[in-house]
Design a protein around this motif. Sequence first.
Motif, mmCIF file in Angstrom:
data_model
loop_
_atom_site.group_PDB
_atom_site.id
_atom_site.type_symbol
_atom_site.label_atom_id
_atom_site.label_comp_id
_atom_site.label_asym_id
_atom_site.label_seq_id
_atom_site.Cartn_x
_atom_site.Cartn_y
_atom_site.Cartn_z
ATOM 1 N N ALA A 1 -6.276 2.330 -1.237
ATOM 2 C CA ALA A 1 -5.201 2.636 -1.933
ATOM 3 C C ALA A 1 -5.340 2.743 -3.596
ATOM 4 O O ALA A 1 -4.933 3.455 -4.012
ATOM 5 C CB ALA A 1 -3.916 1.814 -1.357
ATOM 6 N N CYS A 2 -6.088 1.667 -3.864
ATOM 7 C CA CYS A 2 -6.462 1.615 -5.391
ATOM 8 C C CYS A 2 -7.368 2.791 -5.764
ATOM 9 O O CYS A 2 -7.036 3.367 -6.986
ATOM 10 C CB CYS A 2 -7.234 0.441 -5.676
ATOM 11 N N ASN A 3 -8.162 3.212 -4.941
ATOM 12 C CA ASN A 3 -8.951 4.442 -5.388
ATOM 13 C C ASN A 3 -8.173 5.732 -5.208
ATOM 14 O O ASN A 3 -8.350 6.432 -6.255
ATOM 15 C CB ASN A 3 -10.168 4.517 -4.321
ATOM 16 N N ARG A 4 -7.122 5.813 -4.294
ATOM 17 C CA ARG A 4 -6.296 6.875 -4.434
ATOM 18 C C ARG A 4 -5.417 6.863 -5.837
ATOM 19 O O ARG A 4 -5.151 7.838 -6.212
ATOM 20 C CB ARG A 4 -5.395 6.973 -3.045
ATOM 21 N N TYR A 5 -5.084 5.501 -5.958
ATOM 22 C CA TYR A 5 -4.199 5.581 -7.248
ATOM 23 C C TYR A 5 -4.943 6.117 -8.482
ATOM 24 O O TYR A 5 -4.290 6.599 -9.392
ATOM 25 C CB TYR A 5 -3.623 4.098 -7.400
ATOM 26 N N LEU A 6 -6.163 5.955 -8.656
ATOM 27 C CA LEU A 6 -6.937 6.002 -9.847
ATOM 28 C C LEU A 6 -7.088 7.662 -9.863
ATOM 29 O O LEU A 6 -7.154 8.054 -10.995
ATOM 30 C CB LEU A 6 -8.557 5.530 -9.699
ATOM 31 N N GLU A 7 -6.789 8.583 -8.934
ATOM 32 C CA GLU A 7 -6.702 9.750 -9.284
ATOM 33 C C GLU A 7 -5.375 9.991 -10.205
ATOM 34 O O GLU A 7 -5.460 11.298 -10.697
ATOM 35 C CB GLU A 7 -6.495 10.677 -7.836
ATOM 36 N N HIS A 8 -4.385 9.248 -9.975
ATOM 37 C CA HIS A 8 -3.308 9.635 -10.889
ATOM 38 C C HIS A 8 -3.103 8.796 -12.339
ATOM 39 O O HIS A 8 -2.350 9.064 -12.996
ATOM 40 C CB HIS A 8 -1.987 9.565 -10.104
ATOM 41 N N VAL B 1 0.681 -1.146 0.095
ATOM 42 C CA VAL B 1 -0.195 -0.043 -0.060
ATOM 43 C C VAL B 1 0.773 1.355 -0.059
ATOM 44 O O VAL B 1 0.587 2.131 -0.751
ATOM 45 C CB VAL B 1 -0.881 0.022 1.206
ATOM 46 N N PRO B 2 2.031 1.630 0.977
ATOM 47 C CA PRO B 2 2.508 2.973 1.071
ATOM 48 C C PRO B 2 3.150 3.044 -0.470
ATOM 49 O O PRO B 2 3.420 4.131 -0.923
ATOM 50 C CB PRO B 2 3.627 2.637 1.970
ATOM 51 N N MET B 3 3.859 1.794 -1.099
ATOM 52 C CA MET B 3 4.513 1.952 -2.333
ATOM 53 C C MET B 3 3.492 2.305 -3.640
ATOM 54 O O MET B 3 3.810 3.041 -4.743
ATOM 55 C CB MET B 3 5.411 0.891 -2.830
ATOM 56 N N MET B 4 2.343 1.738 -3.421
ATOM 57 C CA MET B 4 1.198 2.189 -4.454
ATOM 58 C C MET B 4 1.048 3.649 -4.422
ATOM 59 O O MET B 4 0.822 4.231 -5.499
ATOM 60 C CB MET B 4 0.164 1.244 -4.271
ATOM 61 N N ASP B 5 0.915 4.308 -3.213
ATOM 62 C CA ASP B 5 0.774 5.809 -3.099
ATOM 63 C C ASP B 5 1.963 6.383 -3.553
ATOM 64 O O ASP B 5 1.710 7.458 -4.229
ATOM 65 C CB ASP B 5 0.498 6.007 -1.665
ATOM 66 N N LEU C 1 3.996 5.400 -6.045
ATOM 67 C CA LEU C 1 3.865 5.226 -7.582
ATOM 68 C C LEU C 1 2.670 6.085 -8.151
ATOM 69 O O LEU C 1 3.312 6.841 -8.943
ATOM 70 C CB LEU C 1 3.657 3.794 -7.895
ATOM 71 N N GLY C 2 1.820 6.358 -7.383
ATOM 72 C CA GLY C 2 0.837 7.467 -8.025
ATOM 73 C C GLY C 2 1.329 8.603 -8.204
ATOM 74 O O GLY C 2 1.072 9.365 -9.294
ATOM 75 N N GLY C 3 2.225 9.055 -7.449
ATOM 76 C CA GLY C 3 2.792 10.548 -7.328
ATOM 77 C C GLY C 3 4.016 10.421 -8.260
ATOM 78 O O GLY C 3 4.140 11.540 -9.006
ATOM 79 N N ASP C 4 4.867 9.503 -8.271
ATOM 80 C CA ASP C 4 6.165 9.443 -8.861
ATOM 81 C C ASP C 4 6.067 9.203 -10.392
ATOM 82 O O ASP C 4 6.651 9.724 -11.034
ATOM 83 C CB ASP C 4 7.112 8.657 -8.193
ATOM 84 N N CYS C 5 5.216 8.097 -10.494
ATOM 85 C CA CYS C 5 5.400 7.674 -11.975
ATOM 86 C C CYS C 5 4.091 6.620 -12.266
ATOM 87 O O CYS C 5 4.458 5.388 -12.618
ATOM 88 C CB CYS C 5 6.765 6.762 -12.207
ATOM 89 N N PRO C 6 3.103 7.371 -12.497
ATOM 90 C CA PRO C 6 1.874 6.506 -12.557
ATOM 91 C C PRO C 6 1.830 5.740 -13.986
ATOM 92 O O PRO C 6 2.172 6.285 -15.032
ATOM 93 C CB PRO C 6 0.860 7.825 -12.511
ATOM 94 N N VAL C 7 1.596 4.388 -13.878
ATOM 95 C CA VAL C 7 1.265 3.611 -15.237
ATOM 96 C C VAL C 7 0.145 2.853 -14.534
ATOM 97 O O VAL C 7 -0.703 3.025 -13.624
ATOM 98 C CB VAL C 7 2.671 2.723 -15.482
ATOM 99 N N ALA C 8 -0.223 1.785 -15.640
ATOM 100 C CA ALA C 8 -1.322 0.863 -15.447
ATOM 101 C C ALA C 8 -1.092 -0.002 -14.203
ATOM 102 O O ALA C 8 0.156 -0.332 -13.916
ATOM 103 C CB ALA C 8 -1.666 0.108 -16.601
ATOM 104 N N LEU C 9 -1.828 -0.192 -13.538
ATOM 105 C CA LEU C 9 -1.790 -1.009 -12.279
ATOM 106 C C LEU C 9 -2.700 -2.330 -11.972
ATOM 107 O O LEU C 9 -3.844 -2.206 -12.337
ATOM 108 C CB LEU C 9 -2.151 -0.036 -11.002
ATOM 109 N N ALA C 10 -2.048 -3.488 -11.762
ATOM 110 C CA ALA C 10 -2.728 -4.603 -11.564
ATOM 111 C C ALA C 10 -2.430 -5.216 -10.152
ATOM 112 O O ALA C 10 -1.253 -5.059 -9.704
ATOM 113 C CB ALA C 10 -2.086 -5.654 -12.777
ATOM 114 N N VAL C 11 -3.234 -5.504 -9.440
ATOM 115 C CA VAL C 11 -3.416 -5.858 -8.061
ATOM 116 C C VAL C 11 -3.688 -7.299 -8.203
ATOM 117 O O VAL C 11 -4.741 -7.885 -8.559
ATOM 118 C CB VAL C 11 -4.494 -5.236 -7.386
ATOM 119 N N SER C 12 -2.971 -8.276 -7.404
ATOM 120 C CA SER C 12 -3.066 -9.601 -7.073
ATOM 121 C C SER C 12 -4.166 -9.593 -5.989
ATOM 122 O O SER C 12 -3.813 -9.558 -4.785
ATOM 123 C CB SER C 12 -1.735 -10.264 -6.803
#
Length: 377
Positions: A246-253, A202-206, A208-219
């Motif tokens: 965290a997924c919802n936060r990632y979608l913002e980016h 979770v912390p690294m998902m956040d 990544l969303g700020g540093d280098c957002p790419v498509a995300l797949a979650v297991s």
Amino acid sequence: MTANLLDFDLEGLAAFVESLGEKRFRATQLFRWIHQRGARDFGEMSDLAKSLRGKLATSARIEGLPVVAQHESADGTIKWLFDVGGGDAVEAVFIPEDDRGTLCVSSQAGCAVGCRFCSTGHQGFSRNLTTGEILAQLWFAEHFLRKHLKTEERVISNVVMMGMGEPLQNYAALVPALRAMLDDHGYGLSRRRVTVSTSGVVPMMDRLGGDCPVALAVSLHAPNDTLRDNLVPLNQKYPLAELLAACNRYLEHAPRDFITFEYCMLDGVNDTPEHARELVRLVKGRIACKLNLIPFNPFPQSGLTRSPHSRVLAFAKILSDAGIVTTVRKTRGDDIDAACGQLAGDVKDRTRVAERMARQRTVMLKPVPAAPAAKEG
């Protein structure tokens, strides 16, 4: 020790070039030679000043990974085994399709997450890969395929960080590698076509969303915490409520307006109609997502078996009828142990890996038959 230039994104390469007393724009030229043209020899970089080529010859190198084995599936999938030293090996897999060419890239030698259904996790964790070792897989595969397909066009259109390892547990090396993949002077890949797969750090998902957002797949693999704790041990640290937030936060980016949830179908474990209905209740109205159902690729140590195809289809129907976009992944490369969850680097017995890899070096690599280059889009 000379610097391996595969370890740098463009910004890092610019700083290195400046340390040699050269202008930053020289880094762009050098970056193109390395990644767009696959150059290994500074002497062939004709538009660089001779003085710079001389400096590079004494202070830098372009060093990929030794290929110790190559295997080609009946379906055209190709798996490479790369030697990363110290008795460790990692794998990358190329999956050709009519409209794309996808490369599955490893980020670690082994994996520390230990998901029950993943053979890589049963191998154990050895170490993180460097940025150069991550990029070397793409650098080798792209230029190898161009040569053998006799094309100047880009062959690899998509990269998925779904090989060995948990990418977000190797964050410092991952992000520069992603930036090189995305850079127009490097591989020029779309953010929508570069996917990082995570078990839910979770912390690294956040970050990544700020540093280098790419498509995300979650297991995901389970619709409740009790089952997911058993299948994906990381869930004990970051349970489903935190993961979905965290997924919802990632979608913002994110470059895509949905998160892909991967769900490995395990016979009698997570594949019943009630599991499907529970999954609907977990995600519907809470997260914009797509569900990707993955047929399990059995291996002896897991004690698990693949769900019958009829049950996978019934599971998918419950999700689809509830309005959730659902796909069933087509298994590719399972005859060469290149399918999802099977990458184990041929190092299950680490005490014998050096001997085995030495033997593999004596085997001539099979040439890749010609095939159409991947389309853009």
